[in-house]
Design a protein around this motif. Sequence first.
Motif, mmCIF file in Angstrom:
data_model
loop_
_atom_site.group_PDB
_atom_site.id
_atom_site.type_symbol
_atom_site.label_atom_id
_atom_site.label_comp_id
_atom_site.label_asym_id
_atom_site.label_seq_id
_atom_site.Cartn_x
_atom_site.Cartn_y
_atom_site.Cartn_z
ATOM 1 N N SER A 199 -33.086 18.617 -33.623
ATOM 2 C CA SER A 199 -32.244 18.436 -35.181
ATOM 3 C C SER A 199 -33.177 17.523 -36.071
ATOM 4 O O SER A 199 -34.128 16.654 -35.712
ATOM 5 N N SER A 200 -33.070 17.838 -37.279
ATOM 6 C CA SER A 200 -33.813 17.239 -38.316
ATOM 7 C C SER A 200 -33.022 17.318 -39.712
ATOM 8 O O SER A 200 -32.384 18.200 -40.041
ATOM 9 N N VAL A 201 -33.250 16.381 -40.565
ATOM 10 C CA VAL A 201 -32.909 16.397 -41.851
ATOM 11 C C VAL A 201 -33.902 16.111 -42.847
ATOM 12 O O VAL A 201 -35.025 15.411 -42.354
ATOM 13 N N ALA A 202 -33.826 16.522 -44.068
ATOM 14 C CA ALA A 202 -35.018 16.110 -45.162
ATOM 15 C C ALA A 202 -34.154 15.407 -46.185
ATOM 16 O O ALA A 202 -33.467 15.945 -46.967
ATOM 17 N N SER A 203 -34.694 13.983 -46.308
ATOM 18 C CA SER A 203 -33.931 13.276 -47.293
ATOM 19 C C SER A 203 -34.656 13.413 -48.748
ATOM 20 O O SER A 203 -35.463 12.732 -49.081
ATOM 21 N N PHE A 204 -33.812 13.761 -49.564
ATOM 22 C CA PHE A 204 -34.163 14.000 -50.966
ATOM 23 C C PHE A 204 -33.381 13.001 -51.700
ATOM 24 O O PHE A 204 -32.264 12.643 -51.784
ATOM 25 N N PHE A 205 -34.401 11.913 -52.341
ATOM 26 C CA PHE A 205 -33.931 10.882 -53.165
ATOM 27 C C PHE A 205 -33.719 11.263 -54.628
ATOM 28 O O PHE A 205 -34.165 11.896 -55.278
ATOM 29 N N ARG A 262 -31.221 20.324 -42.348
ATOM 30 C CA ARG A 262 -30.463 20.210 -43.392
ATOM 31 C C ARG A 262 -30.922 19.358 -44.524
ATOM 32 O O ARG A 262 -31.787 18.352 -44.220
ATOM 33 N N LEU A 263 -30.852 19.623 -45.749
ATOM 34 C CA LEU A 263 -31.019 18.619 -46.789
ATOM 35 C C LEU A 263 -30.105 17.512 -46.627
ATOM 36 O O LEU A 263 -28.973 17.364 -46.373
ATOM 37 N N LEU A 264 -30.789 16.397 -46.954
ATOM 38 C CA LEU A 264 -29.857 15.078 -46.914
ATOM 39 C C LEU A 264 -30.053 14.347 -48.397
ATOM 40 O O LEU A 264 -31.162 14.198 -48.743
ATOM 41 N N VAL A 290 -26.023 16.768 -45.885
ATOM 42 C CA VAL A 290 -25.628 15.371 -45.702
ATOM 43 C C VAL A 290 -25.856 14.783 -46.835
ATOM 44 O O VAL A 290 -26.579 14.841 -47.515
ATOM 45 N N ASP A 291 -24.762 13.559 -46.914
ATOM 46 C CA ASP A 291 -25.284 12.583 -48.101
ATOM 47 C C ASP A 291 -24.948 11.177 -47.196
ATOM 48 O O ASP A 291 -24.113 10.881 -46.696
ATOM 49 N N THR A 292 -26.173 10.448 -47.383
ATOM 50 C CA THR A 292 -26.131 9.047 -46.990
ATOM 51 C C THR A 292 -25.753 8.211 -48.047
ATOM 52 O O THR A 292 -26.394 8.097 -48.994
ATOM 53 N N VAL A 293 -24.726 7.348 -47.772
ATOM 54 C CA VAL A 293 -24.287 6.648 -49.032
ATOM 55 C C VAL A 293 -24.287 5.168 -48.645
ATOM 56 O O VAL A 293 -23.893 4.738 -47.378
ATOM 57 N N PRO A 294 -24.168 4.302 -49.346
ATOM 58 C CA PRO A 294 -24.199 2.885 -48.964
ATOM 59 C C PRO A 294 -22.560 2.622 -49.031
ATOM 60 O O PRO A 294 -21.785 3.168 -49.507
ATOM 61 N N LEU A 295 -22.256 1.502 -48.571
ATOM 62 C CA LEU A 295 -20.903 0.821 -48.278
ATOM 63 C C LEU A 295 -19.928 0.986 -49.458
ATOM 64 O O LEU A 295 -18.956 1.530 -49.604
#
Length: 366
Positions: A199-205, A262-264, A290-295
């Motif tokens: 599995s892999s994601v590509a993290s787009f800032f 997946r795009l993250l 995916v969306d990675t978000v701070p608390l």
Amino acid sequence: MATNNVKQIHSFGQSIWLDFIDREIMASGKLKKLIDEDGVRGVTSNPAIFEKAITSSSDYDNDIVELSKTTDDNEQLFFGLATKDIQQAADLFEGVYNEEVKGSDGYVSLEVSPFLALDTEGTAKQAEDLWKKVNRKNVMIKIPGTQPGLAAIRQSIAKGININVTLLFGLERYEAVTEAYISGLEDHLAAGHNIEHISSVASFFLSRIDVIVDPLLEAKGEKDMVGEVAIASAKKAYEIYKRVFSGARWEKLAAKGAKPQRLLWASTGSKNPAFKDTKYVEALIGPDTVDTVPLETIDAFRDHGIAANTLEGGLDQATATLAKLKDLGIDLDAITQQLEDEGIEKFNKPFEKLLNAIEDQKSKVN
């Protein structure tokens, strides 16, 4: 009972991962609560997050003392501390990893040393070392999507290692990352291995793009475009994703159980106080992302975020926004390269600070 706003995002096919880790959030049960109540489906970490966790808490002091008996290398000692946290978090997410389509979520990410961002062989070697050390199926090793990182990504995927490609800003580089992933899968398959577990994601800032571009737009009197370029870039990235992960070449891998990379969406907290604090999350909700978000962004979205399928809307407008940027003489390629260079430095500095803090802690007990 009203539907949890954060959990609702998952109904549109997007997974929310937490961009934070420390020992307190796990020991207190707060991370488990985020999984159960908000539907959080993974965790990402980076050198800055670990620097804050280790330097602002005494939770790591005993382990620093113990690990310093076995190594004088502060970087090695750090990865000893981090591995323990990552393993604990991965165990908390094991249930998510095993549900629905096995391996579609439940991942915890650990980054290679930022000092290796421009070192292909060093990155590939450390990625393999960390993968073996953590020894969990639901872990991703983070590798920066720099030019030298591309070969390391392909080599790591070819070894069956889950990879989170980080520090992506530009569309051309993103497409090169998808090529590295697909080629790595083909290499692994050609060597006689199964690929369905990879599995892999590509993290787009995102928000960092607007931080640089918006003042340039304001100077040119284009206030309507302020806060729109990062979102437009992300929508165009998703267009690339849909094109790359379809067609004959991909279908051959999919038939063997391959998962799309997946795009993250990363850097999704609003840095401009004039923007709604959930702006970037709301604008890019869509399937297979995916969306990675701070608390604090999770808290904000739970309180007043609006979940809707927004990612594929306004694609013509996104295309027009990027075209107009070019017409205005704003070179997005140069800006994304600048952001990549600055991003490396932004992780190097806290990592250096972290290693110094570990050294100070060792000296207190020796």
